[in-house]
Design a protein around this motif. Structure first.
Motif, PDB file in Angstrom:
ATOM      1  N   ALA A 233      85.550  12.227  55.257  1.00  0.00           N
ATOM      2  CA  ALA A 233      84.737  11.880  56.423  1.00  0.00           C
ATOM      3  C   ALA A 233      84.697  13.043  57.410  1.00  0.00           C
ATOM      4  CB  ALA A 233      85.293  10.634  57.095  1.00  0.00           C
ATOM      5  N   TYR A 234      85.851  13.640  57.722  1.00  0.00           N
ATOM      6  CA  TYR A 234      85.845  14.748  58.678  1.00  0.00           C
ATOM      7  C   TYR A 234      85.147  15.971  58.101  1.00  0.00           C
ATOM      8  CZ  TYR A 234      88.664  11.801  61.612  1.00  0.00           C
ATOM      9  OH  TYR A 234      89.066  10.757  62.374  1.00  0.00           O
ATOM     10  N   ALA A 235      85.278  16.160  56.791  1.00  0.00           N
ATOM     11  CA  ALA A 235      84.558  17.269  56.155  1.00  0.00           C
ATOM     12  C   ALA A 235      83.052  17.070  56.331  1.00  0.00           C
ATOM     13  CB  ALA A 235      84.924  17.362  54.680  1.00  0.00           C
ATOM     14  N   ALA A 236      82.575  15.838  56.149  1.00  0.00           N
ATOM     15  CA  ALA A 236      81.143  15.554  56.292  1.00  0.00           C
ATOM     16  C   ALA A 236      80.692  15.815  57.729  1.00  0.00           C
ATOM     17  CB  ALA A 236      80.848  14.106  55.895  1.00  0.00           C
ATOM     18  N   ILE A 237      81.502  15.362  58.667  1.00  0.00           N
ATOM     19  CA  ILE A 237      81.130  15.510  60.081  1.00  0.00           C
ATOM     20  C   ILE A 237      81.093  16.969  60.504  1.00  0.00           C
ATOM     21  CG2 ILE A 237      82.228  15.187  62.338  1.00  0.00           C
ATOM     22  CD1 ILE A 237      82.505  12.253  61.447  1.00  0.00           C
ATOM     23  N   GLN A 238      82.001  17.759  59.930  1.00  0.00           N
ATOM     24  CA  GLN A 238      82.007  19.172  60.304  1.00  0.00           C
ATOM     25  C   GLN A 238      80.869  19.954  59.663  1.00  0.00           C
ATOM     26  OE1 GLN A 238      86.098  19.558  59.648  1.00  0.00           O
ATOM     27  NE2 GLN A 238      86.599  19.505  61.832  1.00  0.00           N
ATOM     28  N   THR A 239      80.133  19.307  58.741  1.00  0.00           N
ATOM     29  CA  THR A 239      79.013  20.024  58.123  1.00  0.00           C
ATOM     30  C   THR A 239      77.685  19.328  58.393  1.00  0.00           C
ATOM     31  OG1 THR A 239      79.716  18.948  56.079  1.00  0.00           O
ATOM     32  CG2 THR A 239      80.260  21.262  56.325  1.00  0.00           C
ATOM     33  N   GLY A 240      77.597  18.623  59.523  1.00  0.00           N
ATOM     34  CA  GLY A 240      76.272  18.187  59.972  1.00  0.00           C
ATOM     35  C   GLY A 240      75.984  16.698  59.939  1.00  0.00           C
ATOM     36  N   VAL A 241      76.930  15.885  59.444  1.00  0.00           N
ATOM     37  CA  VAL A 241      76.702  14.436  59.478  1.00  0.00           C
ATOM     38  C   VAL A 241      77.124  13.942  60.866  1.00  0.00           C
ATOM     39  CG1 VAL A 241      77.310  12.221  58.429  1.00  0.00           C
ATOM     40  CG2 VAL A 241      77.174  14.284  57.016  1.00  0.00           C
ATOM     41  N   LYS A 242      76.291  13.114  61.502  1.00  0.00           N
ATOM     42  CA  LYS A 242      76.593  12.710  62.880  1.00  0.00           C
ATOM     43  C   LYS A 242      77.787  11.757  62.944  1.00  0.00           C
ATOM     44  CE  LYS A 242      74.441  11.154  67.112  1.00  0.00           C
ATOM     45  NZ  LYS A 242      73.641  10.034  67.609  1.00  0.00           N
ATOM     46  N   GLU A 243      77.779  10.721  62.069  1.00  0.00           N
ATOM     47  CA  GLU A 243      78.819   9.686  62.143  1.00  0.00           C
ATOM     48  C   GLU A 243      79.173   9.208  60.734  1.00  0.00           C
ATOM     49  OE1 GLU A 243      77.102   7.323  66.086  1.00  0.00           O
ATOM     50  OE2 GLU A 243      76.185   7.000  64.127  1.00  0.00           O
ATOM     51  N   VAL A 244      80.428   8.874  60.541  1.00  0.00           N
ATOM     52  CA  VAL A 244      80.837   8.227  59.291  1.00  0.00           C
ATOM     53  C   VAL A 244      81.483   6.906  59.674  1.00  0.00           C
ATOM     54  CG1 VAL A 244      82.273   8.385  57.219  1.00  0.00           C
ATOM     55  CG2 VAL A 244      81.249  10.461  58.174  1.00  0.00           C
ATOM     56  N   LEU A 245      81.137   5.853  58.957  1.00  0.00           N
ATOM     57  CA  LEU A 245      81.739   4.564  59.231  1.00  0.00           C
ATOM     58  C   LEU A 245      82.412   4.036  57.975  1.00  0.00           C
ATOM     59  CD1 LEU A 245      80.883   1.861  61.565  1.00  0.00           C
ATOM     60  CD2 LEU A 245      81.317   1.182  59.199  1.00  0.00           C
ATOM     61  N   ILE A 246      83.645   3.565  58.130  1.00  0.00           N
ATOM     62  CA  ILE A 246      84.364   2.972  57.006  1.00  0.00           C
ATOM     63  C   ILE A 246      84.580   1.507  57.335  1.00  0.00           C
ATOM     64  CG2 ILE A 246      86.508   3.034  55.670  1.00  0.00           C
ATOM     65  CD1 ILE A 246      86.724   5.992  56.222  1.00  0.00           C
ATOM     66  N   GLY A 247      84.046   0.603  56.498  1.00  0.00           N
ATOM     67  CA  GLY A 247      84.169  -0.818  56.830  1.00  0.00           C
ATOM     68  C   GLY A 247      83.900  -1.714  55.643  1.00  0.00           C
ATOM     69  N   GLU A 248      83.855  -2.999  55.918  1.00  0.00           N
ATOM     70  CA  GLU A 248      83.663  -3.989  54.868  1.00  0.00           C
ATOM     71  C   GLU A 248      82.160  -4.219  54.650  1.00  0.00           C
ATOM     72  OE1 GLU A 248      85.617  -7.722  55.756  1.00  0.00           O
ATOM     73  OE2 GLU A 248      86.739  -7.580  53.875  1.00  0.00           O
ATOM     74  N   ALA A 249      81.780  -4.460  53.380  1.00  0.00           N
ATOM     75  CA  ALA A 249      80.366  -4.675  53.068  1.00  0.00           C
ATOM     76  C   ALA A 249      79.794  -5.852  53.859  1.00  0.00           C
ATOM     77  CB  ALA A 249      80.192  -4.915  51.565  1.00  0.00           C
ATOM     78  N   SER A 250      80.607  -6.900  54.066  1.00  0.00           N
ATOM     79  CA  SER A 250      80.102  -8.094  54.753  1.00  0.00           C
ATOM     80  C   SER A 250      79.842  -7.839  56.237  1.00  0.00           C
ATOM     81  CB  SER A 250      81.074  -9.258  54.567  1.00  0.00           C
ATOM     82  OG  SER A 250      82.345  -8.874  55.043  1.00  0.00           O
ATOM     83  N   ASP A 251      80.326  -6.721  56.754  1.00  0.00           N
ATOM     84  CA  ASP A 251      80.071  -6.374  58.164  1.00  0.00           C
ATOM     85  C   ASP A 251      78.909  -5.391  58.312  1.00  0.00           C
ATOM     86  OD1 ASP A 251      82.095  -7.961  59.238  1.00  0.00           O
ATOM     87  OD2 ASP A 251      83.614  -6.394  58.968  1.00  0.00           O
ATOM     88  N   LEU A 252      78.113  -5.223  57.258  1.00  0.00           N
ATOM     89  CA  LEU A 252      77.103  -4.161  57.275  1.00  0.00           C
ATOM     90  C   LEU A 252      76.222  -4.187  58.524  1.00  0.00           C
ATOM     91  CD1 LEU A 252      75.796  -1.768  55.756  1.00  0.00           C
ATOM     92  CD2 LEU A 252      74.168  -3.393  54.815  1.00  0.00           C
ATOM     93  N   LEU A 253      75.704  -5.353  58.873  1.00  0.00           N
ATOM     94  CA  LEU A 253      74.751  -5.367  59.987  1.00  0.00           C
ATOM     95  C   LEU A 253      75.413  -4.985  61.297  1.00  0.00           C
ATOM     96  CD1 LEU A 253      72.205  -8.186  59.153  1.00  0.00           C
ATOM     97  CD2 LEU A 253      72.007  -5.712  58.903  1.00  0.00           C
ATOM     98  N   LYS A 254      76.663  -5.437  61.489  1.00  0.00           N
ATOM     99  CA  LYS A 254      77.381  -4.990  62.701  1.00  0.00           C
ATOM    100  C   LYS A 254      77.627  -3.486  62.634  1.00  0.00           C
ATOM    101  CE  LYS A 254      79.656  -9.405  63.571  1.00  0.00           C
ATOM    102  NZ  LYS A 254      80.766 -10.187  63.005  1.00  0.00           N
ATOM    103  N   ASN A 255      77.936  -3.016  61.445  1.00  0.00           N
ATOM    104  CA  ASN A 255      78.300  -1.601  61.315  1.00  0.00           C
ATOM    105  C   ASN A 255      77.109  -0.641  61.372  1.00  0.00           C
ATOM    106  OD1 ASN A 255      81.021  -2.053  61.324  1.00  0.00           O
ATOM    107  ND2 ASN A 255      81.181  -2.249  59.085  1.00  0.00           N
ATOM    108  N   THR A 256      75.894  -1.194  61.354  1.00  0.00           N
ATOM    109  CA  THR A 256      74.730  -0.335  61.580  1.00  0.00           C
ATOM    110  C   THR A 256      74.303  -0.371  63.050  1.00  0.00           C
ATOM    111  OG1 THR A 256      73.337  -2.170  60.831  1.00  0.00           O
ATOM    112  CG2 THR A 256      73.800  -0.441  59.221  1.00  0.00           C
ATOM    113  N   GLY A 257      74.996  -1.169  63.846  1.00  0.00           N
ATOM    114  CA  GLY A 257      74.686  -1.246  65.277  1.00  0.00           C
ATOM    115  C   GLY A 257      75.593  -0.345  66.093  1.00  0.00           C
ATOM    116  N   SER A 258      75.611  -0.590  67.412  1.00  0.00           N
ATOM    117  CA  SER A 258      76.434   0.275  68.266  1.00  0.00           C
ATOM    118  C   SER A 258      77.833  -0.312  68.477  1.00  0.00           C
ATOM    119  CB  SER A 258      75.734   0.516  69.600  1.00  0.00           C
ATOM    120  OG  SER A 258      75.372  -0.718  70.168  1.00  0.00           O
TER     121      SER A 258
END
Lengths: 262, 262
Positions: free
Chosen positions: B228-253
């Motif tokens: 995740a930190y490698a991705a962020i240091q090369t241009g990805v804005k955010e990485v989220l690690i979570g449960e599939a059932s929380d997808l809609l919450k995890n695409t929000g703020s």
């Protein structure tokens, strides 16, 4: 309008690795926009047998039950399709493997149950073709490679590859000068089915109607010819029936196979 | 830049039909541009076993020989991928199933043989991603659905789905504000691995570096965090690690999972 070749290959090419490899080399060499539709071949039956899935037939026609649908989705949509696409990439042709579900390219209707329930089988019409998306791909130099699968209401449906080729040709005939090429096991339509040197090179409808009552055409070719004239009467410029190994000649003006026109 | 969600699901969702169905419903409800990457799940092993293909391992890592490659191409690229795409179509999301070979979307290098020959396995970098074609699809409202397969020199190659997700995120990070979401079996990164109520909601790098020496993180999560930190240091804005059932919450703020930022 620019030219578009829509080319269908069946089991006789797919089941023969050297023939498939030679065909794909020729296909990659075509410079004009092009679409490939592949049938299934024997490998689905072989893998189905290994998995203990019995092929069921009613009146000689295969029934696509849920287990068979999984096999054809795996084999046609996965194994065969991706092998072709990866090979084309190596040959410099930017193929994209598609079922009708992908990009909603071909929407079907599940065949209604009358006397027989054919199972997960899709019937299609030119209205179900996403002409807009396919034109975008073609104009970007991308080459659609269709497995014989469509979709409806969340299900993948088994669909005859000849029918997919014809329906795509009719739908795209409004935007392209389409030559629809069916590769089969003979050089073309023969005057004498036992003599490969008797290919009828050009078969406009008038000539067909003249030869038909004389019993010139073997039974096996009649449904193909009827489909061809149906396609031509609904906007396809040309249909060609020929051998896969003659592909490059058959995409030119001096064809080896049988060119069918209005 | 417009927002783009790149979402990876693995076996815990794929092997559970009700969970997969619920996930796809949530996924279809996301209004922003989105890409789905699915792993394999147990079905490839099951089908491989039925076909009499033995799974081979070296140092606990699976070897992709030619027979195994055929199985994963069929199952991941065909069965799993097309089931997801057809379901998304029914849910009103115009998915397109892709391997890296399709449209030359992800070109790989076959892993060089050192101590171990992993077989048909592809290593990838952001340079191998066809950003142009993927942007065209996304801007046309089409949703790429990737099987964990790439290509090189005419061969399909087995490639880790987490890696595909990260590499796509980095490559597309130049044109989109990417949130890369890894769905896994826990709510998020936990302060106490046995207590699901201890999710660390926000884990900027400074906080990670503070907690790391204290031994807060369970071994299993460390490689995910490093990626995740490698991705962020090369241009990805955010990485989220979570449960599939929380997808809609995890695409929000207000996320339920762990949001990782610079």
């Amino acid at each position: 309008m620019s030219k578009l070749f829509i080319i269908k290959i069946g089991g006789n090419v797919l089941d023969n690795p050297p023939a498939l490899s030679a065909f794909l080399q020729d296909f990659a060499a075509i410079r004009e926009p092009k679409i490939l539709i592949h049938g299934g071949g024997k490998i689905a039956t072989k893998i189905g047998d290994s998995l203990g899935i019995e092929s069921k037939y009613v009146n000689g026609r295969r029934i696509t039950d849920a287990a068979t649908l999984d096999v054809v989705t795996m084999v046609y949509g996965g194994l065969v399709n991706k092998h072709i696409v990866a090979t084309l990439q190596k040959l410099g042709t930017n193929g994209i493997g598609l079922t009708g579900a992908d990009g909603n390219t071909i929407k079907a209707v599940r065949r209604p149950v009358k006397d027989v329930d054919y199972g997960f089988v899709g019937d299609i019409t030119p209205d179900g073709v996403n002409v807009n998306f396919l034109s975008t791909l073609l104009n970007a130099g991308i080459v659609p490679v269709f497995a014989p699968l469509t979709h409806s209401e969340g299900a993948i449906l088994n669909t005859n590859a000849d029918t997919i080729a014809s329906v795509l040709a009719v739908a795209l005939g409004k935007q392209f000068d389409v030559r629809l090429i069916f590769c089969f096991e003979k050089k073309g339509v023969l005057r004498n089915v036992n003599d490969p040197s008797t290919v009828i090179r050009h078969l406009p409808k008038s000539k067909y109607e003249e030869l038909l009552p004389a019993g010139v055409f073997a039974d096996g070719i009649l449904p193909k010819l009827e489909n061809a004239y149906a396609a031509i009467q609904t906007g396809v410029k040309e249909v060609l029936i020929g051998e896969a190994s003659d592909l490059l000649k058959n995409t030119g003006s001096e064809t080896e196979g049988t060119l069918i026109t209005i």
